[in-house]
Design an enzyme around this catalytic site. Structure first.
Site, PDB file in Angstrom:
ATOM      1  N   SER A   1       0.831  -1.205   0.000  1.00  0.00           N
ATOM      2  CA  SER A   1       0.000   0.000   0.000  1.00  0.00           C
ATOM      3  C   SER A   1       0.865   1.255   0.000  1.00  0.00           C
ATOM      4  CB  SER A   1      -0.960   0.003   1.193  1.00  0.00           C
ATOM      5  OG  SER A   1      -0.247  -0.075   2.409  1.00  0.00           O
ATOM      6  N   GLU A   2       2.019   1.217   0.673  1.00  0.00           N
ATOM      7  CA  GLU A   2       2.943   2.346   0.630  1.00  0.00           C
ATOM      8  C   GLU A   2       4.391   1.870   0.689  1.00  0.00           C
ATOM      9  OE1 GLU A   2      -0.368   5.055   0.989  1.00  0.00           O
ATOM     10  OE2 GLU A   2       0.051   3.297   2.206  1.00  0.00           O
ATOM     11  N   THR A   3       5.227   2.590  -0.036  1.00  0.00           N
ATOM     12  CA  THR A   3       6.675   2.472   0.079  1.00  0.00           C
ATOM     13  C   THR A   3       7.196   3.831   0.518  1.00  0.00           C
ATOM     14  OG1 THR A   3       6.855   0.746  -1.616  1.00  0.00           O
ATOM     15  CG2 THR A   3       8.832   2.038  -1.152  1.00  0.00           C
TER      16      THR A   3
END
Length: 288
Positions: free
Chosen positions: A45-47
């Site tokens: 979902s996020e890096t």
């Protein structure tokens, strides 16, 4: 190019629970397109990308860094769980000596400090205003059908629509609710709404400490059908439920299939402390 990269499960003490985020340490400047390519490759979902602000900075000794967050589709202005994951990597793997870290982000300077048993995010608190049902009726009915709704609010700062389900429902109902996110982009394409928060008042279920409220979060506009545990939405949920419950300190649970716990504390300066733990599950080198 070789970059140190980690995956940390945020808002949990157990591996494979909470919300996973990739964390990449940047010694040097990285091309704009490469940020997005790496986020697509990690497919979480996020890096998060932590960068040095000055050539003399050191990941072990310095206390101020740049921080950006990318979904597989685009950059986002604020991400709580990836900020927590970033701090966990610096504190626990890199052994940063600072008691407080400052991250320079698209949402301004964010401070993260070591707690006794967790990590505390110092975030802005965003108000949610009453929203007329008829203006968002199509969106809500597309997402949850005829599920009973008790209250609707909108956060212009985060572009999140907060939908409180009826108090007649319990945690199990929210956990098992089938939410249709596939058609939301067609129903809402004006840019006003970028995230859907479903929330429910907590209940006393025999636990040693009950949860004050539950939530789930959906952001298909950013390429995330459902986010497992979302720190940034609690900048809105904290404001809303504090008013509803008359409390400044709250215990929250996000009811995704992975689940995660958050401690919410509203501060006198109009900001909010969001506390949680993280389990680092992967450490490696990205080669590109």
């Amino acid at each position: 190019m070789k970059l140190p990269i980690f995956i940390a499960d945020a808002f949990t003490t157990k591996a494979f629970c909470g919300n996973p985020a990739a964390v990449c340490l940047l010694e040097n400047k990285l091309g704009e397109d490469m940020h997005q390519k790496i986020a697509q490759e990690m497919n979480l979902s996020e890096t998060a990308f932590i960068r040095k602000l000055h050539p003399t900075d050191n990941f072990t000794q310095s206390s101020c860094f740049g921080l950006r967050w990318f979904t597989p589709v685009s950059e986002v202005p604020l991400c709580g769980h990836a900020t927590l994951a970033s701090a966990a990597v610096l504190f626990h793997k890199i052994k940063n000596v600072s008691s407080t870290l400052t991250f320079v982000t698209l949402s301004g300077e964010l401070r993260v400090r070591r707690g006794e048993d967790d990590i505390v995010l110092d975030f802005p608190l965003y108000p949610a205003h009453p929203q007329d049902f008829h203006e968002v009726e199509d969106l809500i009915k597309t997402a949850i059908g005829d599920t009973l709704v008790q209250d609707i609010c909108y956060s212009p700062d985060t572009k999140n629509l907060l939908v409180r389900l009826s108090d007649t429902y319990n945690r199990s109902f929210l956990e098992n609710l089938k939410v249709n996110t596939q058609n939301l982009l067609q129903v809402e394409n004006t840019g006003k709404v970028k995230g859907l928060i479903l929330t429910l008042k907590g209940e006393s279920d025999g636990q040693a400490r009950a949860f004050d409220f539950y939530s789930r979060y959906f952001a298909p506009w950013f390429g995330v059908a459902e986010d497992p545990v979302t720190g940034s939405t609690h900048t809105v949920l904290g404001s809303y439920w504090s008013q509803q419950l008359g409390k400044k300190n709250m215990h929250a649970f996000q009811c995704s299939h992975r689940g995660g716990e958050l401690e919410i504390s509203l501060r006198p300066d109009g900001r909010v402390d969001i506390s949680g733990s993280a389990a680092i599950v992967l450490e490696g080198t990205l080669t590109a």
